[in-house]
Design an enzyme around this catalytic site. Structure first.
Site, PDB file in Angstrom:
ATOM      1  N   SER A 253      -1.584  57.853  58.748  1.00 58.92           N
ATOM      2  CA  SER A 253      -2.688  58.281  57.956  1.00 58.92           C
ATOM      3  C   SER A 253      -3.967  57.579  58.788  1.00 58.92           C
ATOM      4  O   SER A 253      -3.844  57.195  59.806  1.00 58.92           O
ATOM      5  CB  SER A 253      -2.627  57.581  56.711  1.00 58.92           C
ATOM      6  N   LYS A 254      -4.996  57.796  57.944  1.00 61.82           N
ATOM      7  CA  LYS A 254      -6.196  57.331  58.470  1.00 61.82           C
ATOM      8  C   LYS A 254      -6.193  55.804  58.768  1.00 61.82           C
ATOM      9  O   LYS A 254      -6.933  55.362  59.796  1.00 61.82           O
ATOM     10  CB  LYS A 254      -7.614  57.701  57.384  1.00 61.82           C
ATOM     11  N   ARG A 255      -5.680  55.112  58.022  1.00 60.96           N
ATOM     12  CA  ARG A 255      -5.295  53.890  58.256  1.00 60.96           C
ATOM     13  C   ARG A 255      -4.765  53.650  59.463  1.00 60.96           C
ATOM     14  O   ARG A 255      -5.266  52.366  60.084  1.00 60.96           O
ATOM     15  CB  ARG A 255      -4.304  53.518  57.080  1.00 60.96           C
TER      16      ARG A 255
END
Ligand code: GLU
Length: 491
Positions: A253-255
């Site tokens: 994910s973007k994380r």
């Protein structure tokens, strides 16, 4: 999965954001499968979420696919005979089929408004699966209530006691019992059909033979298979690609860092490297080949070689691959590739480059080829050549060596005497100079390097001289000599 011919696969992104790594991997595997089987790769835009769609996202998705070299045979801007290629343009078919399902009884209206006490409207069934009393409502009564304005959603009437067998091209036989599948919503309260409903209608209308998509869609597959049955259609073959995991073992994910293809493009990863890397997210040619290009991928692509287990997104591996690609790029081509990043620094003008500039660009490319892993790293590696460098501590030390000023002067004079610049055999030149001055070559070369680049690292001196050119190089050497001389005199 034995591909019946002709193979027709599709990539079906929603234009609600940029193309992400996971989507790009799905697109790539579909593309490779189509090319491997001389089939058709279709691009379908699932643009039914009017609120979240944007023209900008669509542009960005098409651009990213093109940049990766994933050409589609049918779809937006390519046309084709099984269109339309925008889901929203099949709305008529979707709505008619909702009606058909209600008429034929495999869909039902689930009335969602307040109910008479005790009438019961909640889900019932095994494991609290949504089976609503309205599923058995008399069709005429259901129509009457709808016409009277009672709010409802349309659900699929999942038949009980059936087995659903999906021969997944990657996972093998996956069995579901229909009793475990909820009465899923096919039409929302605002009459818009849902993904599971339109996906099947579109795949069928477009003659899709194989659906290759991410594992997160495994939950949708039994629902879709039941819909094919209700429509009297043969489902396509399915294959669910493994999840992509971040280094932390959780879904990417973007994380976890950059996830949009454009971010990697912007940072200067060669598209060939990203393509190779995406292919390795679940696929391998054999147990030792890591670096391979499009043709090799197409030649070897086989769902039997796609893993079930999640694939870890390892950015270090991507950087390594990227460095490999850069090192194997011929210098003139690499020059073209890094040029946009150098232009951003203002080091090269826009437009066709005149010969001396082109020559300089190629020297710059040659100087960084072994040292960068992305095009975006080129400016930092080359700053010394295009801007007057401030010598760092080690360079200052080399310039402060006893006698440095005189040695630099001598080197400048010797360079000036050479007809060729840089000297054709630089090592021989340096040896002769050192012998003539009766010093070890290092005594000259270190301050020389410091004078030219402001550091003691960097490419070979001959390359440094070539990149700077005679005039700039001599000026830097003389300036450093003057400073070193001044410092020596003052101490
Ligand atoms: N638009 C859907 C998605 O992006 C397509 C899923 C599918 O391939 O069926 O997830």
């Amino acid at each position: 999965m034995a591909p019946e011919s002709p193979v027709r696969v599709r990539f079906a992104p929603s234009p609600t954001g940029r193309l992400h790594i996971g989507g790009a991997r799905t697109a790539l595997f579909n593309w490779a499968f189509a090319r491997r089987h001389r089939g058709v790769f279709v691009l379908r835009i699932e643009d039914t979420d009017a609120e979240r769609n944007s023209e900008e996202s669509l542009r960005s998705i098409l651009d990213s696919l093109r940049w990766l070299g994933l050409d589609w045979d049918e779809g937006p801007e390519a046309g084709g005979e099984r269109g339309p290629y925008f889901q929203s343009q099949r709305r008529e078919l979707h709505l008619q089929t909702l009606e058909r399902g209600l008429d034929e009884g495999w869909l039902y209206r689930h009335f969602t408004g307040p109910r008479e006490p005790g009438a019961g409207g909640e889900a019932r069934g095994p494991r609290e699966l949504a089976r609503f009393p309205d599923r058995d409502l008399d069709p005429a009564e259901s129509r009457r209530r709808a016409e009277a304005g009672a709010p409802f959603v349309i659900r699929f009437k999942v038949p009980l006691g059936e087995e659903i067998l999906v021969e997944d091209g990657i996972r093998g036989a996956v069995r579901y019992r229909s009793d475990e599948v909820e009465d899923w919503v096919a039409g929302r309260s605002d009459a818009s059909p849902t993904y599971n409903f339109v996906c099947v209608l579109d795949d069928a209308a477009m003659g899709i033979t194989h659906v290759l998509r991410g594992e997160e869609h495994l939950v949708n597959t039994p629902k879709q298979v039941l819909l094919y049955r209700a429509l009297g259609l043969e489902p396509p073959a399915f294959a669910h690609l493994p999840l992509i995991l971040g280094q932390d073992g959780r879904k990417l994910s973007k994380r976890t860092g950059d996830t949009a293809v454009e971010d990697y493009r912007e940072r200067g990863f060669p598209p060939e490297a990203l393509l190779n890397f995406l292919a390795l997210l679940g696929f391998s040619i054999d147990d030792h080949t890591t670096v391979f290009g499009r043709e090799e991928l197409v030649r070897h692509f086989d769902l039997a070689r796609v893993n079930k287990a999640g694939a870890v997104f390892d950015e270090d591996k991507l950087r390594w691959l990227s460095g490999e690609y850069i090192r194997s790029t011929p210098v003139p081509e690499l020059a073209e590739r890094i040029l946009p990043w150098l232009r951003r620094e203002g080091w090269f003008p826009e437009g066709e480059l005149p010969d001396p500039e082109r020559d300089r660009l190629e020297r710059a490319a040659a100087a960084v080829r072994e040292r960068i892993q992305t095009y975006g790293e080129a400016p930092e590696r080359l700053r010394w050549a295009f801007e007057t460098p401030d010598p760092d501590a080690r360079a200052l030390q080399a310039l402060g060596q006893e006698g440095a000023a005189g040695l630099l002067e001598a080197a400048a004079a010797a360079l000036e005497r050479e007809a060729a610049f840089p000297p054709a055999d630089f090592d021989a030149w340096a040896r002769d100079l050192a012998a003539g001055l009766e010093v070890a070559a290092g005594r000259i070369l270190k301050p020389l390097r410091a004078a030219l680049t402001g550091t003691l690292g960097g490419p070979p001196l001959a390359e440094i001289l070539g990149l700077l050119g005679r005039e700039e190089a001599l000026e830097r050497i003389r300036r450093a000599a003057a400073r070193a001389g001044g410092a020596a005199a003052a101490s």
